[in-house]
Design a protein around this motif. Sequence first.
Motif, PDB file in Angstrom:
ATOM      1  N   ARG A 173      52.618  83.095  73.095  1.00 47.05           N
ATOM      2  CA  ARG A 173      53.052  81.855  73.733  1.00 47.05           C
ATOM      3  C   ARG A 173      53.853  81.053  72.722  1.00 47.05           C
ATOM      4  NH1 ARG A 173      51.513  76.437  74.910  1.00 47.05           N
ATOM      5  NH2 ARG A 173      51.661  75.895  77.125  1.00 47.05           N
ATOM      6  N   ASP A 174      55.047  80.646  73.129  1.00 45.42           N
ATOM      7  CA  ASP A 174      55.971  79.951  72.221  1.00 45.42           C
ATOM      8  C   ASP A 174      56.645  78.823  72.992  1.00 45.42           C
ATOM      9  OD1 ASP A 174      57.953  79.123  70.473  1.00 45.42           O
ATOM     10  OD2 ASP A 174      58.556  81.140  69.909  1.00 45.42           O
ATOM     11  N   SER A 175      56.446  77.574  72.508  1.00 46.41           N
ATOM     12  CA  SER A 175      57.068  76.399  73.129  1.00 46.41           C
ATOM     13  C   SER A 175      56.758  76.301  74.617  1.00 46.41           C
ATOM     14  CB  SER A 175      58.587  76.420  72.915  1.00 46.41           C
ATOM     15  OG  SER A 175      58.901  76.474  71.541  1.00 46.41           O
ATOM     16  N   GLY A 176      55.544  76.646  74.971  1.00 44.76           N
ATOM     17  CA  GLY A 176      55.092  76.512  76.348  1.00 44.76           C
ATOM     18  C   GLY A 176      55.380  77.697  77.234  1.00 44.76           C
ATOM     19  N   SER A 177      56.067  78.740  76.719  1.00 43.19           N
ATOM     20  CA  SER A 177      56.413  79.917  77.520  1.00 43.19           C
ATOM     21  C   SER A 177      55.674  81.149  77.028  1.00 43.19           C
ATOM     22  CB  SER A 177      57.923  80.180  77.452  1.00 43.19           C
ATOM     23  OG  SER A 177      58.656  79.105  77.995  1.00 43.19           O
ATOM     24  N   PHE A 178      55.299  82.020  77.943  1.00 38.92           N
ATOM     25  CA  PHE A 178      54.664  83.292  77.610  1.00 38.92           C
ATOM     26  C   PHE A 178      55.747  84.361  77.557  1.00 38.92           C
ATOM     27  CE2 PHE A 178      51.392  80.741  79.660  1.00 38.92           C
ATOM     28  CZ  PHE A 178      50.355  80.852  78.747  1.00 38.92           C
ATOM     29  N   ILE A 179      55.846  85.074  76.422  1.00 37.44           N
ATOM     30  CA  ILE A 179      56.943  86.018  76.227  1.00 37.44           C
ATOM     31  C   ILE A 179      56.471  87.289  75.518  1.00 37.44           C
ATOM     32  CG2 ILE A 179      58.730  84.244  76.195  1.00 37.44           C
ATOM     33  CD1 ILE A 179      58.727  84.385  73.141  1.00 37.44           C
ATOM     34  N   ASP A 180      57.300  88.321  75.604  1.00 32.87           N
ATOM     35  CA  ASP A 180      57.180  89.561  74.825  1.00 32.87           C
ATOM     36  C   ASP A 180      55.937  90.395  75.133  1.00 32.87           C
ATOM     37  OD1 ASP A 180      59.597  89.185  73.546  1.00 32.87           O
ATOM     38  OD2 ASP A 180      58.711  88.040  71.902  1.00 32.87           O
ATOM     39  N   LEU A 181      55.363  90.230  76.311  1.00 34.84           N
ATOM     40  CA  LEU A 181      54.270  91.114  76.707  1.00 34.84           C
ATOM     41  C   LEU A 181      54.767  92.555  76.734  1.00 34.84           C
ATOM     42  CD1 LEU A 181      51.322  91.267  77.910  1.00 34.84           C
ATOM     43  CD2 LEU A 181      52.432  91.319  80.147  1.00 34.84           C
ATOM     44  N   GLY A 182      54.020  93.459  76.121  1.00 36.57           N
ATOM     45  CA  GLY A 182      54.377  94.872  76.110  1.00 36.57           C
ATOM     46  C   GLY A 182      55.262  95.289  74.954  1.00 36.57           C
ATOM     47  N   SER A 183      55.805  94.312  74.202  1.00 41.30           N
ATOM     48  CA  SER A 183      56.702  94.676  73.106  1.00 41.30           C
ATOM     49  C   SER A 183      56.340  94.018  71.780  1.00 41.30           C
ATOM     50  CB  SER A 183      58.154  94.322  73.464  1.00 41.30           C
ATOM     51  OG  SER A 183      58.302  92.938  73.729  1.00 41.30           O
ATOM     52  N   TYR A 184      55.388  93.082  71.777  1.00 44.62           N
ATOM     53  CA  TYR A 184      54.983  92.436  70.530  1.00 44.62           C
ATOM     54  C   TYR A 184      53.474  92.229  70.486  1.00 44.62           C
ATOM     55  CZ  TYR A 184      59.301  91.215  68.092  1.00 44.62           C
ATOM     56  OH  TYR A 184      60.462  91.266  67.364  1.00 44.62           O
ATOM     57  N   ALA A 185      52.927  92.387  69.294  1.00 51.16           N
ATOM     58  CA  ALA A 185      51.553  91.976  68.993  1.00 51.16           C
ATOM     59  C   ALA A 185      51.633  91.061  67.780  1.00 51.16           C
ATOM     60  CB  ALA A 185      50.675  93.184  68.693  1.00 51.16           C
ATOM     61  N   ASN A 186      51.301  89.791  67.962  1.00 45.22           N
ATOM     62  CA  ASN A 186      51.335  88.808  66.877  1.00 45.22           C
ATOM     63  C   ASN A 186      49.912  88.391  66.538  1.00 45.22           C
ATOM     64  OD1 ASN A 186      53.784  88.405  68.764  1.00 45.22           O
ATOM     65  ND2 ASN A 186      54.498  87.554  66.833  1.00 45.22           N
ATOM     66  N   PHE A 187      49.569  88.423  65.246  1.00 42.69           N
ATOM     67  CA  PHE A 187      48.216  88.079  64.808  1.00 42.69           C
ATOM     68  C   PHE A 187      48.276  86.968  63.757  1.00 42.69           C
ATOM     69  CE2 PHE A 187      47.996  92.530  66.144  1.00 42.69           C
ATOM     70  CZ  PHE A 187      46.907  92.505  66.999  1.00 42.69           C
ATOM     71  N   TRP A 188      47.477  85.938  63.970  1.00 38.86           N
ATOM     72  CA  TRP A 188      47.372  84.872  62.972  1.00 38.86           C
ATOM     73  C   TRP A 188      46.624  85.356  61.739  1.00 38.86           C
ATOM     74  CZ3 TRP A 188      50.559  81.204  63.000  1.00 38.86           C
ATOM     75  CH2 TRP A 188      50.890  80.464  64.143  1.00 38.86           C
ATOM     76  N   THR A 189      46.980  84.788  60.608  1.00 39.70           N
ATOM     77  CA  THR A 189      46.167  84.905  59.401  1.00 39.70           C
ATOM     78  C   THR A 189      45.482  83.562  59.173  1.00 39.70           C
ATOM     79  OG1 THR A 189      47.702  84.043  57.733  1.00 39.70           O
ATOM     80  CG2 THR A 189      48.050  86.323  58.467  1.00 39.70           C
TER      81      THR A 189
END
Length: 308
Positions: A253-269
């Motif tokens: 989720r970026d700036s209120g929009s849900f994006i990149d399902l199926g092409s990105y996995a982002n993990f917080w540190t």
Amino acid sequence: MSVASEITRLNGAKADIIQAITDKGVTVPSSAKLDDMALLIASITGGGGSVGGITTKMIDSEVGIKIVDENGYIGASITNYFPHAGNTYYNNFAIVLEGVDFSQEGLGQVRFITPGTSDIGGRTYRTVNIGGVTWLAENLDFKFSGVNIGPSGSPSSPSAWYYNNDEATYGIDGTRKCGLLYNWHAVKHLNDNRSTLCPGWHVPTTSEWDALATAVGGTSTAGTKLKASGVSWASSWGGTDDYGFAAFPAGHRDSGSFIDLGSYANFWTATGYSSSNAANRDFSTGASMNSNSNSKSNGYSVRLVKDS
């Protein structure tokens, strides 16, 4: 034991073997028959001893389905059976035969991956040990005290979202099993209160993510090796899941929009860089694991690491 009687016994175990392979995301032809597997039959009958049973296990960094004994010694390899979606072949699966000994075959020895489980926030998660460190092998889906679920905008307080605000589809128990997307404020709150919220676990630092990449051969290929395999709705994902980590393309989720399902996995540190940005690690459809710094208001996936 004759070949004929062994075929009969193996076909009795066929359902369990087929189900285990299917659970790993491998496409099994409807016509598949264990008695077609000449190498398997030859390995068993040449193994020197009676066979007590069959189990299935994940193995580390091997190509092709392996037929092994209980100590991991290889009796045969099957590289062109049970084709994986996308016309590649599954690369880390073993059929383990009890009561045989392939140690003298000279074909090498595999290392088993033994996934575990752990309860966090009332939910049981798969875990996996890589390089002596135990990680969650699923994305966190924990509505812990102090986190707001599904707010609008880009809150600067602990918040989390299901992709498209649809828990039934994108929750860890949903059809796409993505888990929650947390902003970094939620990550910090969880980590600061881990002794009560997730005792025995913590949010990984950048150093721990980098050590994970090193343990699987380096950042340039860590993406392929750590990404989930068999994600049918993300055909370009390209993971082989050599270690059972199963990084899942849950999008963000970026700036209120849900994006990149199926092409990105982002993990917080757990590592914050400034008042507005924090470090994350991400996987895309390429082979690498990438290091970035992004807005703390973004919603990313979370994995936890077991305290040493």
